[in-house]
Design a protein around this motif. Sequence first.
Motif, mmCIF file in Angstrom:
data_model
loop_
_atom_site.group_PDB
_atom_site.id
_atom_site.type_symbol
_atom_site.label_atom_id
_atom_site.label_comp_id
_atom_site.label_asym_id
_atom_site.label_seq_id
_atom_site.Cartn_x
_atom_site.Cartn_y
_atom_site.Cartn_z
ATOM 1 N N GLY A 52 12.841 -2.632 5.650
ATOM 2 C CA GLY A 52 11.625 -1.921 5.284
ATOM 3 C C GLY A 52 10.414 -2.834 5.322
ATOM 4 N N HIS A 53 9.261 -2.267 4.998
ATOM 5 C CA HIS A 53 8.020 -3.042 5.008
ATOM 6 C C HIS A 53 7.995 -4.050 3.867
ATOM 7 N N GLN A 54 7.281 -5.149 4.111
ATOM 8 C CA GLN A 54 7.096 -6.189 3.108
ATOM 9 C C GLN A 54 5.604 -6.451 2.925
ATOM 10 N N ASN A 55 5.282 -7.207 1.873
ATOM 11 C CA ASN A 55 3.908 -7.569 1.580
ATOM 12 C C ASN A 55 3.657 -9.031 1.914
ATOM 13 N N ARG A 109 2.657 -17.686 5.827
ATOM 14 C CA ARG A 109 3.104 -16.981 7.029
ATOM 15 C C ARG A 109 3.543 -15.569 6.658
ATOM 16 N N ALA A 110 3.056 -14.576 7.397
ATOM 17 C CA ALA A 110 3.403 -13.188 7.104
ATOM 18 C C ALA A 110 4.851 -12.919 7.490
ATOM 19 N N PRO A 111 5.656 -12.314 6.631
ATOM 20 C CA PRO A 111 6.967 -11.844 7.066
ATOM 21 C C PRO A 111 6.794 -10.843 8.211
ATOM 22 N N VAL A 112 7.772 -10.788 9.116
ATOM 23 C CA VAL A 112 7.629 -9.925 10.284
ATOM 24 C C VAL A 112 7.544 -8.453 9.906
ATOM 25 N N MET A 113 8.037 -8.073 8.716
ATOM 26 C CA MET A 113 7.992 -6.677 8.328
ATOM 27 C C MET A 113 6.717 -6.307 7.574
#
Length: 276
Positions: A242-245, A252-256
């Motif tokens: 699912g989506h992450q924040n 670094r942004a998680p890919v989700m």
Amino acid sequence: MHNLKEPLAPARPRRPRRGRGVWLAAAGAVVLVAGGGGVAVMVLGDHGSAGEKRPDPAPASSTSGGTGGRTAVRTAPPTPSSPRGPVVNGRRQPPRVAVPVSGRGRYAVVPGTAPAPAGSRGAVVRYAVEVERGLPFRGEEFAAQVHRVLNDRRSWGQGGRMRFVRVAGGPVRFRVALTSPAMTDRLCLPLRTGGQLSCGQNGRAVINARRWGQGAASYGRDLATYREYVINHEVGHLLGHGHQNCPGPGRRAPVMVQQTKSLYGCRPNPWPFPKG
């Protein structure tokens, strides 16, 4: 009907003048109608922010000849085999491509197969690649990029968790489909993509061709890296993620994370396991 006592002499046919045409501009499209030749249609993509809420685009009506079916519709040429874009972040970029709002509404499965890299480990995941007909992209090139990304050590396989095999038939775990904005809007319902976003649901990673051809503001001029992100993000949904924040400013942004909309203070990152 009028009764004439004397037959009228037939009118002399007017010869079409060569090298002449009429340019028509309307609602974001430029149409060239060439006498005796054909109709060249180019619909430019929307360069607005992917984070804005936009109304769903109306499906483009099909263009047909108005002179007894003798005209033809020509789409933009396919992406060249050799990238010609600028160098950004040390990488040669693919050229940006204008994408029509609507394609033909039908997918073509990219033929052939592609095995997992030699020496790779993990459970075999079979998948297929589809491209909506009428888009200005070569299916073989799109499929090659998808296969390279999914089998990268930084992708979901992480060098041993799983390995991806592309097939053209038989059972598959998911499909990666390059799709026009209008068809994306339909397939992604009840999600609202507004002609701008992609989605992963119902066994298909629906890659919005507008984003594939133009990238996103969050990645700037780095289209090559954005393409890696959108493949990994939408396939990630099909693998159960699912989506992450964003974990914090400058991280670094998680890919989700929904990086097409915004980075939310994070740095762009296209990979599930960026350290490999």
